[in-house]
Design an enzyme around this catalytic site. Sequence first.
Site, PDB file in Angstrom:
ATOM      1  CB  ALA A  72       4.361   0.423  -3.581  1.00  0.00           C
ATOM      2  CB  SER A 131      -0.937  -0.082   1.271  1.00  0.00           C
ATOM      3  OG  SER A 131      -1.781   1.237   1.428  1.00  0.00           O
ATOM      4  CB  SER A 150      -1.546  -9.443  -5.544  1.00  0.00           C
ATOM      5  OG  SER A 150      -0.993  -8.316  -6.268  1.00  0.00           O
ATOM      6  CE  LYS A 194      -1.017  -2.036  -4.886  1.00  0.00           C
ATOM      7  NZ  LYS A 194      -0.143  -1.021  -3.623  1.00  0.00           N
TER       8      LYS A 194
HETATM    9  P1  ADP Z   1      -0.593   2.150  -3.897  1.00  0.00           P
HETATM   10  O1  ADP Z   1      -1.732   2.520  -5.149  1.00  0.00           O
HETATM   11  O2  ADP Z   1       0.370   1.213  -4.409  1.00  0.00           O
HETATM   12  O3  ADP Z   1      -1.442   2.154  -2.700  1.00  0.00           O
HETATM   13  P2  ADP Z   1      -0.578   5.120  -4.585  1.00  0.00           P
HETATM   14  O4  ADP Z   1      -0.316   5.147  -6.087  1.00  0.00           O
HETATM   15  O5  ADP Z   1      -2.011   5.443  -4.165  1.00  0.00           O
HETATM   16  O6  ADP Z   1      -0.017   3.689  -3.993  1.00  0.00           O
HETATM   17  O7  ADP Z   1       0.446   6.183  -3.912  1.00  0.00           O
HETATM   18  C1  ADP Z   1       1.771   6.354  -4.149  1.00  0.00           C
HETATM   19  C2  ADP Z   1       2.192   7.551  -3.780  1.00  0.00           C
HETATM   20  O8  ADP Z   1       3.765   7.809  -4.175  1.00  0.00           O
HETATM   21  C3  ADP Z   1       1.659   8.955  -4.474  1.00  0.00           C
HETATM   22  O9  ADP Z   1       1.518   9.927  -3.586  1.00  0.00           O
HETATM   23  C4  ADP Z   1       2.707   9.205  -5.629  1.00  0.00           C
HETATM   24  O10 ADP Z   1       2.477  10.460  -6.148  1.00  0.00           O
HETATM   25  C5  ADP Z   1       3.904   8.915  -5.033  1.00  0.00           C
HETATM   26  N1  ADP Z   1       5.195   8.518  -5.990  1.00  0.00           N
HETATM   27  C6  ADP Z   1       6.239   9.075  -5.963  1.00  0.00           C
HETATM   28  N2  ADP Z   1       7.180   8.766  -6.878  1.00  0.00           N
HETATM   29  C7  ADP Z   1       6.305   7.732  -7.698  1.00  0.00           C
HETATM   30  C8  ADP Z   1       6.681   6.931  -8.901  1.00  0.00           C
HETATM   31  N3  ADP Z   1       7.970   6.957  -9.289  1.00  0.00           N
HETATM   32  N4  ADP Z   1       5.600   6.006  -9.098  1.00  0.00           N
HETATM   33  C9  ADP Z   1       4.396   6.193  -8.707  1.00  0.00           C
HETATM   34  N5  ADP Z   1       4.121   7.062  -7.430  1.00  0.00           N
HETATM   35  C10 ADP Z   1       5.047   7.771  -6.968  1.00  0.00           C
END
Ligand code: ADP
Length: 176
Positions: free
Chosen positions: A16, A14, A86, A18
């Site tokens: 990361a 969570s 997953s 995605k």
């Molecule tokens: P997940 O869906 O895995 O729970 P989110 O996409 O909701 O994660 O959140 C990831 C956060 O990390 C966001 O605030 C995003 O802006 C930040 N972030 C920083 N660098 C990156 C990157 N290279 N790729 C994706 N998100 C990134």
Amino acid sequence: MNQKGLTIWFTGLSGAGKTTITNALAQELSQKEYSIEVLDGDVVRQNLTKGLGFSKEDRDENIRRIGFVANLLTKHGVIVLVSAISPYQQIRQEVREKIGDFVEVFVNAPLSTCESRDVKGLYKQARAGQIKGFTGIDDPYEAPLNPEVECRTDLETLAESLHKVWSKIESLGYLK
Ligand code: ADP
């Protein structure tokens, strides 16, 4: 468009990244008029897999159902973007084998980074004991063994992560 179906499966902790990468990729593919569908874990849990919890059995069932739908769409030529924690290797492998046209993207950032982002405030709740069985805190995450792509979102920009995924699906012949 006579496109080839594919499932791009984003796995990771969570926070990361995605959802962020999925949405950016979905936008880019749509702009280029590819037929796409997004299956987001959080959204799916409100309908397709509503009522399932976070035991290993329920998490596997959640992934099995997402995989079932992703497979149907892939067979119909859609590019499917799945965004789901997953956490278990075996069920991801099962889904991979069933779908065939499958690209696994390991969205990877250290727990400390995910926790400091705490996009949804869930880590704070998990640390406070208000959520039990939270992946990375008191529930396992099994990292992919051979992902087609690894995005280190603590070290890369979103544009770099996106480019990695795009290049991979292009080199595998899924884009025109
Ligand atoms: P997940 O869906 O895995 O729970 P989110 O996409 O909701 O994660 O959140 C990831 C956060 O990390 C966001 O605030 C995003 O802006 C930040 N972030 C920083 N660098 C990156 C990157 N290279 N790729 C994706 N998100 C990134």
